[in-house]
Design an enzyme around this catalytic site. Structure first.
Site, PDB file in Angstrom:
ATOM      1  N   ARG A 104       0.847  -1.055  -0.098  1.00 15.67           N
ATOM      2  CA  ARG A 104      -0.029  -0.125  -0.024  1.00 15.67           C
ATOM      3  C   ARG A 104       0.944   1.259  -0.007  1.00 15.67           C
ATOM      4  NH1 ARG A 104      -4.281   1.497   4.755  1.00 15.67           N
ATOM      5  NH2 ARG A 104      -2.371   1.862   5.725  1.00 15.67           N
ATOM      6  N   THR A 108      -0.790   7.570  -0.981  1.00 11.96           N
ATOM      7  CA  THR A 108      -2.125   7.738  -1.620  1.00 11.96           C
ATOM      8  C   THR A 108      -2.963   6.355  -0.890  1.00 11.96           C
ATOM      9  OG1 THR A 108      -1.472   5.900  -3.287  1.00 11.96           O
ATOM     10  CG2 THR A 108      -0.821   8.078  -3.839  1.00 11.96           C
ATOM     11  N   ASP A 200       1.158  -2.009  12.255  1.00 14.90           N
ATOM     12  CA  ASP A 200       1.412  -2.692  10.992  1.00 14.90           C
ATOM     13  C   ASP A 200       1.668  -4.035  10.912  1.00 14.90           C
ATOM     14  OD1 ASP A 200       3.017  -1.378   8.101  1.00 14.90           O
ATOM     15  OD2 ASP A 200       3.060  -3.489   8.558  1.00 14.90           O
ATOM     16  N   ASP A 203       5.148  -5.273   9.424  1.00 10.85           N
ATOM     17  CA  ASP A 203       6.269  -5.106  10.298  1.00 10.85           C
ATOM     18  C   ASP A 203       6.472  -5.964  11.686  1.00 10.85           C
ATOM     19  OD1 ASP A 203       7.235  -3.424   8.588  1.00 10.85           O
ATOM     20  OD2 ASP A 203       6.282  -1.617   9.482  1.00 10.85           O
TER      21      ASP A 203
HETATM   22  O1  PRP Z   1      -7.157  -2.363   3.284  1.00 10.50           O
HETATM   23  P1  PRP Z   1      -5.767  -1.510   2.743  1.00 10.50           P
HETATM   24  O2  PRP Z   1      -6.114  -0.124   2.951  1.00 10.50           O
HETATM   25  O3  PRP Z   1      -5.287  -1.909   1.316  1.00 10.50           O
HETATM   26  O4  PRP Z   1      -4.731  -1.888   3.731  1.00 10.50           O
HETATM   27  C1  PRP Z   1      -4.268  -3.281   4.151  1.00 10.50           C
HETATM   28  C2  PRP Z   1      -3.163  -3.477   3.566  1.00 10.50           C
HETATM   29  O5  PRP Z   1      -2.042  -2.946   4.329  1.00 10.50           O
HETATM   30  C3  PRP Z   1      -1.199  -3.817   4.604  1.00 10.50           C
HETATM   31  O6  PRP Z   1      -0.103  -4.122   3.869  1.00 10.50           O
HETATM   32  P2  PRP Z   1       1.173  -3.443   3.476  1.00 10.50           P
HETATM   33  O7  PRP Z   1       0.653  -2.528   2.331  1.00 10.50           O
HETATM   34  O8  PRP Z   1       1.554  -2.757   4.880  1.00 10.50           O
HETATM   35  O9  PRP Z   1       2.074  -4.422   3.138  1.00 10.50           O
HETATM   36  P3  PRP Z   1       2.993  -5.710   3.738  1.00 10.50           P
HETATM   37  O10 PRP Z   1       2.034  -6.813   4.189  1.00 10.50           O
HETATM   38  O11 PRP Z   1       4.107  -6.070   2.719  1.00 10.50           O
HETATM   39  O12 PRP Z   1       3.551  -4.999   4.984  1.00 10.50           O
HETATM   40  C4  PRP Z   1      -1.925  -5.087   5.288  1.00 10.50           C
HETATM   41  O13 PRP Z   1      -1.171  -6.185   5.269  1.00 10.50           O
HETATM   42  C5  PRP Z   1      -2.937  -5.136   3.924  1.00 10.50           C
HETATM   43  O14 PRP Z   1      -2.321  -6.090   2.746  1.00 10.50           O
HETATM   44  O1  URA Z   2      -3.861  -0.882  10.350  1.00  6.85           O
HETATM   45  C1  URA Z   2      -3.277  -1.099   9.505  1.00  6.85           C
HETATM   46  C2  URA Z   2      -3.855  -0.785   8.225  1.00  6.85           C
HETATM   47  C3  URA Z   2      -3.143  -1.544   7.340  1.00  6.85           C
HETATM   48  N1  URA Z   2      -2.032  -2.245   7.260  1.00  6.85           N
HETATM   49  C4  URA Z   2      -1.603  -2.696   8.444  1.00  6.85           C
HETATM   50  O2  URA Z   2      -0.698  -3.475   8.576  1.00  6.85           O
HETATM   51  N2  URA Z   2      -2.271  -1.936   9.632  1.00  6.85           N
HETATM   52 MG    MG Z   3       2.698  -3.438   6.127  1.00  8.97          MG
END
Ligand code: PRP
Ligand code: URA
Ligand code: MG
Length: 209
Positions: A104, A108, A200, A203
């Site tokens: 994400r 944006t 997150d 993370d």
């Molecule tokens: O509903 P949304 O607003 O799209 O957000 C949710 C997304 O954000 C996080 O991923 P992230 O982009 O942090 O990637 P990661 O799993 O690599 O940390 C989470 O694991 C989802 O995939």
């Molecule tokens: O709260 C949140 C939203 C998006 N992605 C995450 O990992 N945590």
């Molecule tokens: Mg993430």
């Protein structure tokens, strides 16, 4: 419209509390996510169809039941969805796993696709898209789009924590997809994080922050 199921089993809710706790470190966080994924998989697959089979017990031939119908495919959204795969595989060891890589954009909040690899027989499988977090719903919607563009039809979405905004977005974009969560939280903050949430997920699972 797709149904929303909240898995409110006490064991799931208890473990989710420790997943949320900022004092829970990577090793325990990973373990708890694994356990909750397994417990949720138990609830989610409650409606799997059964068929009758004959089995010779040491005593007699008996009519018993086995799971029938289509096979399962798990589709974790990278990275954080990976943390839920093994827990589900403990209950469904024959499931195949396809990966959809999305991140994400922090400005944006729009998802960006970077990887897709699906089982060759994906069209024959019932699919569960897996991600701990359903925030704006952009990532889940894009992952489901990726599957539907390839012809997949029977799709469920499984998340630990959802924001109301994310549930609404998926129900509007994909009314055929039922959503399974352990909790629906209060709202999204200005950075697109779920409140109270767990921070997150990626993370915390992989210790990258
Ligand atoms: O509903 P949304 O607003 O799209 O957000 C949710 C997304 O954000 C996080 O991923 P992230 O982009 O942090 O990637 P990661 O799993 O690599 O940390 C989470 O694991 C989802 O995939
Ligand atoms: O709260 C949140 C939203 C998006 N992605 C995450 O990992 N945590
Ligand atoms: Mg993430």
């Amino acid at each position: 419209m797709g149904k929303l199921y909240v898995c409110d089993h006490p064991l799931i809710q208890h473990k989710l509390t420790y997943i949320r706790d900022e004092n829970t470190k990577t090793k325990d966080f990973r373990q708890l996510v694994d356990e909750v994924a397994m417990l949720m998989a138990y609830e989610i697959t409650r409606d799997l169809p059964l068929e009758k089979v004959k089995v010779h017990t040491p005593v007699i031939e008996a009519e018993c039941q086995v799971i029938s119908g289509r096979m399962l495919g798990l589709i974790p959204i990278l990275r954080a969805g990976l943390g839920m795969v093994d827990g589900i595989l403990k209950l469904h060891p024959t499931a195949k796993v396809g990966h959809v890589g999305l991140y994400r954009d922090p400005e944006t909040l729009q998802p960006v696709e970077y990887y897709v690899k699906l089982p060759t027989d994906v069209l024959e499988r019932e699919l569960i898209v897996i991600d701990p977090m359903l925030a704006t719903g952009g990532s889940a919607n894009m992952a489901i789009d990726v599957l539907k563009k390839r012809g997949c039809q029977q799709i469920k979405l499984m998340c630990l924590i959802a924001a109301p905004e994310g549930v609404k977005a998926v129900q509007e974009a994909h009314p055929d997809v039922d959503i399974y969560v352990a909790a629906v939280d209060d709202y999204l903050n200005d950075h697109g994080y779920i409140v109270p949430g767990l921070g997150d997920a990626g993370d915390r699972l992989f210790g990258t922050k």
